[in-house]
Design a protein around this motif. Structure first.
Motif, PDB file in Angstrom:
ATOM      1  N   ALA A   1      20.900 -16.858  26.780  1.00 45.50           N
ATOM      2  CA  ALA A   1      22.538 -16.754  26.953  1.00 45.50           C
ATOM      3  C   ALA A   1      23.122 -15.714  25.990  1.00 45.50           C
ATOM      4  N   GLU A   2      21.808 -16.215  24.624  1.00 51.38           N
ATOM      5  CA  GLU A   2      22.842 -15.529  23.236  1.00 51.38           C
ATOM      6  C   GLU A   2      22.330 -14.511  23.270  1.00 51.38           C
ATOM      7  N   LEU A   3      21.434 -13.510  24.128  1.00 54.44           N
ATOM      8  CA  LEU A   3      21.058 -12.366  24.382  1.00 54.44           C
ATOM      9  C   LEU A   3      21.238 -11.024  24.788  1.00 54.44           C
ATOM     10  N   ALA A   4      21.203 -10.522  24.377  1.00 53.92           N
ATOM     11  CA  ALA A   4      21.507  -9.169  24.861  1.00 53.92           C
ATOM     12  C   ALA A   4      20.349  -8.244  24.647  1.00 53.92           C
ATOM     13  N   MET A   5      20.660  -7.296  26.576  1.00 57.73           N
ATOM     14  CA  MET A   5      19.273  -6.465  25.953  1.00 57.73           C
ATOM     15  C   MET A   5      18.997  -5.272  26.837  1.00 57.73           C
ATOM     16  N   CYS A   6      18.908  -3.904  26.349  1.00 60.14           N
ATOM     17  CA  CYS A   6      19.288  -2.887  26.755  1.00 60.14           C
ATOM     18  C   CYS A   6      18.491  -2.445  27.072  1.00 60.14           C
ATOM     19  N   GLY A   7      18.295  -1.095  27.773  1.00 62.29           N
ATOM     20  CA  GLY A   7      17.203  -0.226  28.482  1.00 62.29           C
ATOM     21  C   GLY A   7      17.774   0.809  29.468  1.00 62.29           C
ATOM     22  N   ASP A   8      16.726   1.748  29.645  1.00 64.32           N
ATOM     23  CA  ASP A   8      17.027   2.987  30.234  1.00 64.32           C
ATOM     24  C   ASP A   8      16.511   2.136  31.885  1.00 64.32           C
ATOM     25  N   ASP A   9      15.957   1.021  32.077  1.00 63.95           N
ATOM     26  CA  ASP A   9      15.777   1.098  33.741  1.00 63.95           C
ATOM     27  C   ASP A   9      16.646  -0.197  34.157  1.00 63.95           C
TER      28      ASP A   9
ATOM     29  N   SER B   1      29.531  -1.582  19.915  1.00 64.37           N
ATOM     30  CA  SER B   1      30.631  -1.625  20.677  1.00 64.37           C
ATOM     31  C   SER B   1      30.736  -2.181  22.050  1.00 64.37           C
ATOM     32  N   ALA B   2      29.891  -1.889  22.966  1.00 66.34           N
ATOM     33  CA  ALA B   2      29.634  -2.798  23.961  1.00 66.34           C
ATOM     34  C   ALA B   2      30.301  -3.932  24.044  1.00 66.34           C
ATOM     35  N   LEU B   3      28.678  -4.624  23.435  1.00 64.72           N
ATOM     36  CA  LEU B   3      28.633  -6.498  23.454  1.00 64.72           C
ATOM     37  C   LEU B   3      29.740  -6.590  22.106  1.00 64.72           C
ATOM     38  N   GLU B   4      29.584  -8.450  22.701  1.00 60.74           N
ATOM     39  CA  GLU B   4      30.783  -9.005  21.951  1.00 60.74           C
ATOM     40  C   GLU B   4      29.280  -9.532  20.798  1.00 60.74           C
ATOM     41  N   LEU B   5      29.639  -9.340  19.875  1.00 59.19           N
ATOM     42  CA  LEU B   5      28.267  -9.911  18.839  1.00 59.19           C
ATOM     43  C   LEU B   5      29.330 -11.048  17.845  1.00 59.19           C
ATOM     44  N   ALA B   6      28.457 -12.030  18.037  1.00 56.84           N
ATOM     45  CA  ALA B   6      28.371 -13.281  17.033  1.00 56.84           C
ATOM     46  C   ALA B   6      28.710 -12.884  15.628  1.00 56.84           C
ATOM     47  N   GLY B   7      27.931 -11.200  14.909  1.00 56.72           N
ATOM     48  CA  GLY B   7      27.604 -11.750  13.548  1.00 56.72           C
ATOM     49  C   GLY B   7      28.329 -11.168  13.535  1.00 56.72           C
TER      50      GLY B   7
ATOM     51  N   ALA C   1      24.205 -10.926  28.676  1.00 62.50           N
ATOM     52  CA  ALA C   1      24.344  -8.829  28.803  1.00 62.50           C
ATOM     53  C   ALA C   1      22.678  -8.289  29.444  1.00 62.50           C
ATOM     54  N   GLY C   2      23.091  -7.865  30.256  1.00 62.28           N
ATOM     55  CA  GLY C   2      21.872  -6.649  30.713  1.00 62.28           C
ATOM     56  C   GLY C   2      22.860  -5.399  30.704  1.00 62.28           C
ATOM     57  N   VAL C   3      22.125  -4.391  29.733  1.00 59.49           N
ATOM     58  CA  VAL C   3      22.882  -3.321  29.672  1.00 59.49           C
ATOM     59  C   VAL C   3      22.438  -1.795  30.008  1.00 59.49           C
ATOM     60  N   LEU C   4      22.829  -1.062  30.975  1.00 57.40           N
ATOM     61  CA  LEU C   4      21.908   0.234  31.138  1.00 57.40           C
ATOM     62  C   LEU C   4      22.495   1.006  29.902  1.00 57.40           C
ATOM     63  N   VAL C   5      21.598   1.877  29.514  1.00 59.26           N
ATOM     64  CA  VAL C   5      21.756   3.044  28.613  1.00 59.26           C
ATOM     65  C   VAL C   5      21.525   4.212  29.621  1.00 59.26           C
ATOM     66  N   LYS C   6      22.643   5.590  29.736  1.00 55.44           N
ATOM     67  CA  LYS C   6      22.041   6.632  30.401  1.00 55.44           C
ATOM     68  C   LYS C   6      21.793   7.814  29.908  1.00 55.44           C
ATOM     69  N   THR C   7      20.080   7.037  29.485  1.00 59.72           N
ATOM     70  CA  THR C   7      19.121   7.594  28.707  1.00 59.72           C
ATOM     71  C   THR C   7      17.732   8.076  29.140  1.00 59.72           C
ATOM     72  N   GLY C   8      17.116   8.454  28.612  1.00 60.38           N
ATOM     73  CA  GLY C   8      15.126   7.746  29.224  1.00 60.38           C
ATOM     74  C   GLY C   8      15.230   8.875  30.269  1.00 60.38           C
ATOM     75  N   LYS C   9      14.538   7.780  31.443  1.00 61.07           N
ATOM     76  CA  LYS C   9      14.701   7.658  32.794  1.00 61.07           C
ATOM     77  C   LYS C   9      15.463   7.367  33.680  1.00 61.07           C
ATOM     78  N   TYR C  10      16.951   7.259  33.012  1.00 65.01           N
ATOM     79  CA  TYR C  10      17.968   6.504  33.771  1.00 65.01           C
ATOM     80  C   TYR C  10      17.739   8.003  34.682  1.00 65.01           C
ATOM     81  N   ARG C  11      18.373   7.820  36.352  1.00 67.05           N
ATOM     82  CA  ARG C  11      19.035   8.698  37.001  1.00 67.05           C
ATOM     83  C   ARG C  11      20.362   8.485  37.557  1.00 67.05           C
ATOM     84  N   PRO C  12      21.077   9.628  38.035  1.00 69.48           N
ATOM     85  CA  PRO C  12      22.522   8.935  37.955  1.00 69.48           C
ATOM     86  C   PRO C  12      22.524   8.451  39.503  1.00 69.48           C
ATOM     87  N   GLY C  13      23.659   7.148  39.597  1.00 75.22           N
ATOM     88  CA  GLY C  13      23.795   6.102  40.099  1.00 75.22           C
ATOM     89  C   GLY C  13      22.919   5.054  40.198  1.00 75.22           C
TER      90      GLY C  13
END
Ligand SMILES: [Mg+2]
Length: 261
Positions: free
Chosen positions: A199-207, A255-261, A222-234
């Motif tokens: 629960a203290e980890l965030a994962m970010c990727g294009d899938d 800036s999208a995450l609430e970082l503890a550090g 957190a699970g954050v989606l990034v709109k680069t790489g294989k991302y397709r609209p929708g």
């Protein structure tokens, strides 16, 4: 979202253009800023390359990475299969990944405890799969290093390892266990190595499915989606649970995450 004390970053399509490719715009600066605040690990479902190769490639791209900064499904398999007494059987793997799978003992199909799928299979023929199917029919367990549907190669989406796992499972009428993202086995191993809870980890990727939605489902903060790489609209609208956030590029992650550090 709870306070995030560790950040897990996908590689291909999130930080780099292609496996072992150059840094995407803004990625070097984004990683530098994140590392100044919390521990960062590179978590990839790429199984065609070893962690040492990926660490070298990341360093050449300017990120600065040691082998131990990289977590891949081979790290999980190396622990889980021996624990279960299933580290022997039929191995389906690309030649470049064999150095990281040397602990797995090949056997004839009739003595197999497992079938370990470690390739998307573009260089295999249907006939090459016969020993694996024979082993599964004789009771071997089916493991796949990852179950992604597609990956991007030379700008086009092509089938990943998941469709081949489905092929084998369908043929032998057996389920398969995924050892890659978003397996709780993988996220749990990273959390343990950092001394943090999932629960203290965030994962970010294009899938959308395996990096973002799957991370939320596995209990990450957190699970954050990034709109680069294989991302397709929708893509974010087709997965449940939805990603915690959707960002245009990795430079927006801090800036999208609430970082503890
Ligand atoms: Mg990716």
């Amino acid at each position: 979202m709870s306070a995030i004390r560790g950040v897990l970053l996908d590689l291909d399509g999130t930080l780099t253009d292609g496996v072992g490719g150059p840094a995407l715009p803004g990625a070097l600066e984004a990683v530098r800023r994140l590392r100044a605040r919390v521990p960062v690990r590179f978590v990839t479902n790429t199984t065609s390359r070893t962690r040492a190769f990926l660490a070298d490639a990341l360093s050449r791209a300017g990120f600065g990475a040691e082998t131990d900064d990289i977590v891949n499904p081979m790290s999980v398999a190396r622990v889980v299969l021996p624990q279960r007494g299933e580290a022997e059987g039929i191995l389906l793997a690309a030649p470049d990944s064999l150095p990281e799978l040397s602990w797995y003992r090949p056997t004839p199909p009739e003595h197999a405890r497992s079938v370990l799928l470690a390739t998307e299979g573009h260089d295999l023929t249907i006939g090459d799969l016969a020993p694996a199917i024979e082993a599964l029919l004789a009771g071997a367990r089916l493991y796949t290093l990852q179950a992604n549907r597609l990956f991007q190669r030379d700008g086009r989406l092509v089938s990943d390892t998941g469709p081949l796992a489905a092929f084998l499972g369908y043929a032998a009428e057996v389920p398969w266990e995924n050892l890659g993202k978003p397996s709780p086995l993988l996220f749990g191993q990273v959390a343990d190595s950092l001394g943090l809870s999932p629960a203290e980890l965030a994962m970010c990727g294009d899938d959308a499915e395996f990096d973002a939605s799957g991370a939320v489902a596995a209990g990450l903060g957190a699970g954050v989606l990034v709109k680069t790489g294989k991302y397709r609209p929708g893509a974010e609208a087709r997965v449940a649970p939805p990603p915690s956030r959707v960002i245009d590029h990795i430079g927006e992650l801090e800036s999208a995450l609430e970082l503890a550090g």
